[in-house]
Design an enzyme around this catalytic site. Structure first.
Site, PDB file in Angstrom:
ATOM      1  N   LYS A   1      44.276  49.356  28.495  1.00  0.00           N
ATOM      2  CA  LYS A   1      44.783  49.183  29.896  1.00  0.00           C
ATOM      3  C   LYS A   1      46.551  47.659  28.930  1.00  0.00           C
ATOM      4  O   LYS A   1      45.415  46.815  28.396  1.00  0.00           O
ATOM      5  CB  LYS A   1      43.831  48.175  30.365  1.00  0.00           C
ATOM      6  CG  LYS A   1      45.025  48.230  31.657  1.00  0.00           C
ATOM      7  CD  LYS A   1      43.313  46.909  32.712  1.00  0.00           C
ATOM      8  CE  LYS A   1      43.102  46.454  33.103  1.00  0.00           C
ATOM      9  NZ  LYS A   1      43.635  44.915  32.865  1.00  0.00           N
TER      10      LYS A   1
ATOM     11  N   ASP B   1      49.421  48.526  34.020  1.00  0.00           N
ATOM     12  CA  ASP B   1      48.304  47.928  34.925  1.00  0.00           C
ATOM     13  C   ASP B   1      49.745  46.872  35.392  1.00  0.00           C
ATOM     14  O   ASP B   1      49.538  45.482  35.216  1.00  0.00           O
ATOM     15  CB  ASP B   1      47.416  47.376  34.716  1.00  0.00           C
ATOM     16  CG  ASP B   1      46.640  47.041  35.784  1.00  0.00           C
ATOM     17  OD1 ASP B   1      46.999  46.685  36.716  1.00  0.00           O
ATOM     18  OD2 ASP B   1      45.273  45.578  35.272  1.00  0.00           O
TER      19      ASP B   1
ATOM     20  N   LYS C   1      51.266  46.978  38.828  1.00  0.00           N
ATOM     21  CA  LYS C   1      51.342  46.441  40.223  1.00  0.00           C
ATOM     22  C   LYS C   1      51.565  46.370  41.021  1.00  0.00           C
ATOM     23  O   LYS C   1      52.361  45.062  41.937  1.00  0.00           O
ATOM     24  CB  LYS C   1      49.958  45.372  40.539  1.00  0.00           C
ATOM     25  CG  LYS C   1      48.190  45.666  39.570  1.00  0.00           C
ATOM     26  CD  LYS C   1      47.978  44.500  39.531  1.00  0.00           C
ATOM     27  CE  LYS C   1      45.841  44.630  39.410  1.00  0.00           C
ATOM     28  NZ  LYS C   1      46.070  43.539  37.887  1.00  0.00           N
TER      29      LYS C   1
ATOM     30  N   ASP D   1      57.229  47.100  46.044  1.00  0.00           N
ATOM     31  CA  ASP D   1      58.993  46.359  46.103  1.00  0.00           C
ATOM     32  C   ASP D   1      59.063  46.954  47.311  1.00  0.00           C
ATOM     33  O   ASP D   1      58.100  47.808  47.617  1.00  0.00           O
ATOM     34  CB  ASP D   1      59.356  46.469  44.726  1.00  0.00           C
ATOM     35  CG  ASP D   1      60.364  45.272  44.702  1.00  0.00           C
ATOM     36  OD1 ASP D   1      60.925  45.417  45.655  1.00  0.00           O
ATOM     37  OD2 ASP D   1      60.985  44.784  43.719  1.00  0.00           O
TER      38      ASP D   1
ATOM     39  N   THR E   1      40.319  41.598  43.741  1.00  0.00           N
ATOM     40  CA  THR E   1      39.715  40.535  44.334  1.00  0.00           C
ATOM     41  C   THR E   1      39.495  39.520  44.081  1.00  0.00           C
ATOM     42  O   THR E   1      38.364  38.567  44.176  1.00  0.00           O
ATOM     43  CB  THR E   1      37.692  41.026  43.119  1.00  0.00           C
ATOM     44  OG1 THR E   1      38.511  41.299  42.018  1.00  0.00           O
ATOM     45  CG2 THR E   1      38.098  42.914  43.108  1.00  0.00           C
TER      46      THR E   1
ATOM     47  N   ARG F   1      35.991  41.764  28.193  1.00  0.00           N
ATOM     48  CA  ARG F   1      35.652  41.128  27.168  1.00  0.00           C
ATOM     49  C   ARG F   1      34.003  42.044  26.578  1.00  0.00           C
ATOM     50  O   ARG F   1      33.253  41.897  25.277  1.00  0.00           O
ATOM     51  CB  ARG F   1      35.433  40.052  27.255  1.00  0.00           C
ATOM     52  CG  ARG F   1      36.582  39.326  27.314  1.00  0.00           C
ATOM     53  CD  ARG F   1      36.643  38.080  28.728  1.00  0.00           C
ATOM     54  NE  ARG F   1      36.962  38.974  29.682  1.00  0.00           N
ATOM     55  CZ  ARG F   1      35.994  38.134  30.860  1.00  0.00           C
ATOM     56  NH1 ARG F   1      36.621  36.415  31.567  1.00  0.00           N
ATOM     57  NH2 ARG F   1      36.628  38.749  32.208  1.00  0.00           N
TER      58      ARG F   1
HETATM   59  O1  C5P Z   1      36.625  41.441  29.835  1.00  0.00           O
HETATM   60  P1  C5P Z   1      36.546  42.145  31.441  1.00  0.00           P
HETATM   61  O2  C5P Z   1      35.523  43.310  31.400  1.00  0.00           O
HETATM   62  O3  C5P Z   1      35.396  40.801  32.365  1.00  0.00           O
HETATM   63  O4  C5P Z   1      37.540  42.614  31.231  1.00  0.00           O
HETATM   64  C1  C5P Z   1      37.820  43.841  33.108  1.00  0.00           C
HETATM   65  C2  C5P Z   1      39.892  43.807  32.797  1.00  0.00           C
HETATM   66  O5  C5P Z   1      39.740  44.514  34.050  1.00  0.00           O
HETATM   67  C3  C5P Z   1      40.449  42.777  32.464  1.00  0.00           C
HETATM   68  O6  C5P Z   1      41.692  43.389  32.415  1.00  0.00           O
HETATM   69  C4  C5P Z   1      40.716  41.574  34.491  1.00  0.00           C
HETATM   70  O7  C5P Z   1      42.067  41.655  34.930  1.00  0.00           O
HETATM   71  C5  C5P Z   1      40.599  43.568  35.029  1.00  0.00           C
HETATM   72  N1  C5P Z   1      40.744  43.464  36.694  1.00  0.00           N
HETATM   73  C6  C5P Z   1      39.301  43.115  37.155  1.00  0.00           C
HETATM   74  N2  C5P Z   1      39.060  42.969  38.219  1.00  0.00           N
HETATM   75  C7  C5P Z   1      40.209  43.324  39.420  1.00  0.00           C
HETATM   76  C8  C5P Z   1      40.832  43.442  38.546  1.00  0.00           C
HETATM   77  C9  C5P Z   1      41.202  44.438  36.905  1.00  0.00           C
HETATM   78  O8  C5P Z   1      38.054  42.413  36.752  1.00  0.00           O
HETATM   79  N3  C5P Z   1      39.331  43.082  41.052  1.00  0.00           N
END
Ligand code: C5P
Length: 242
Positions: A36, A63, A65, A68, A127, A218
């Site tokens: 992503k 990603d 998003k 427009d 979220t 992560r």
């Molecule tokens: O490191 P982690 O597993 O938390 O990464 C989750 C990814 O998903 C990040 O790129 C974050 O920006 C994205 N994301 C999220 N929650 C959302 C939408 C996207 O954690 N509601």
């Protein structure tokens, strides 16, 4: 099943340098099917980042998003498709007409069922938004009602699915049926740190709840052995898929 799980595991490439992204793709491409790329990395590196991932055998979830006027979103979506991304997304709050324009443009140049056609997803309510965030912009309905409502609108517009938190999966499945794709971040293996995620599910729980793709960052990137962490997540996903 491991291969099927690999195609459903999306690694969040949340880094700010081309070389670092390249290193992660090199380390993880045997375990992860899709990488992503978000606004930061894309703004820094441009389309070359997508080409690099694809040249190393990975697929890309772009990603960005888009939100427009309908024509602008439709044309941006076509450029994403021409770059060869596997998934890209738009904001459902851009409305039915905007989402339809994006889907119709894709249908014309990348017909459904042909190999180069990317999946077009919507994000519903971020979220990070609370009920207060919505009220501030004049939306008086609760988040729990807005999420399935916007998912249904995306379905009506001809989109392939949505990005949603694990706790929203059930309501979206109910509103949109089995074939509508759901991509969920907020996934944490049982032994991983929550970081800043609040409402999480394990990979197995998310698959069993009805998620089609998992976005994980992560828990893999911060692990002592990222390959092993990704491998463990894959086996858990594969088991749940069975
Ligand atoms: O490191 P982690 O597993 O938390 O990464 C989750 C990814 O998903 C990040 O790129 C974050 O920006 C994205 N994301 C999220 N929650 C959302 C939408 C996207 O954690 N509601």
């Amino acid at each position: 099943m491991i291969e099927k799980a690999k195609q459903r595991l999306i690694f969040a490439l949340d880094v700010d340098a081309f070389e670092e992204a390249e290193r992660w793709v090199g380390v993880l491409h045997e375990k992860v099917g899709i990488f992503k790329v978000g606004k930061q990395l894309f703004t820094r590196c441009g389309p070359d980042i997508v080409r690099m991932i694809r040249s190393r055998g990975g697929d890309v979830f772009l990603d960005l998003k888009y939100h427009d006027i309908p024509n602008t979103v439709a044309m941006a979506g076509l450029e994403a498709a021409r770059l060869g991304v596997r998934i890209f997304n738009v904001h459902a709050l851009g409305g039915l007409e905007m989402m339809k324009a994006a889907a119709t443009a894709l249908d014309r140049d990348f017909p459904r069922g042909t190999p180069g056609r990317p999946l077009l997803l919507a994000v519903t309510i971020l979220t990070s938004s609370s009920e207060q965030t919505l009220r501030d912009v004049g939306i008086e309905r609760p988040v729990d009602e807005m999420v399935p409502r916007l998912a249904r609108l995306a379905l009506e517009a001809g989109l392939d699915g949505v990005v949603a938190s694990p706790r929203e999966v059930e309501a979206i499945r109910k509103a949109c049926g089995r074939d509508f794709l759901i991509v969920t971040p907020g996934v944490r293996p049982a032994d991983a740190s929550l970081d800043d995620q609040k409402r999480v599910m394990t990979p197995a729980e998310a698959i069993i709840a009805g998620a089609d793709y998992l976005v994980i960052g992560r828990p893999i990137s911060a692990a002592a052995d990222p390959m092993a962490a990704a491998g463990k997540i894959l086996s858990e996903m594969a088991q749940a898929l069975e």
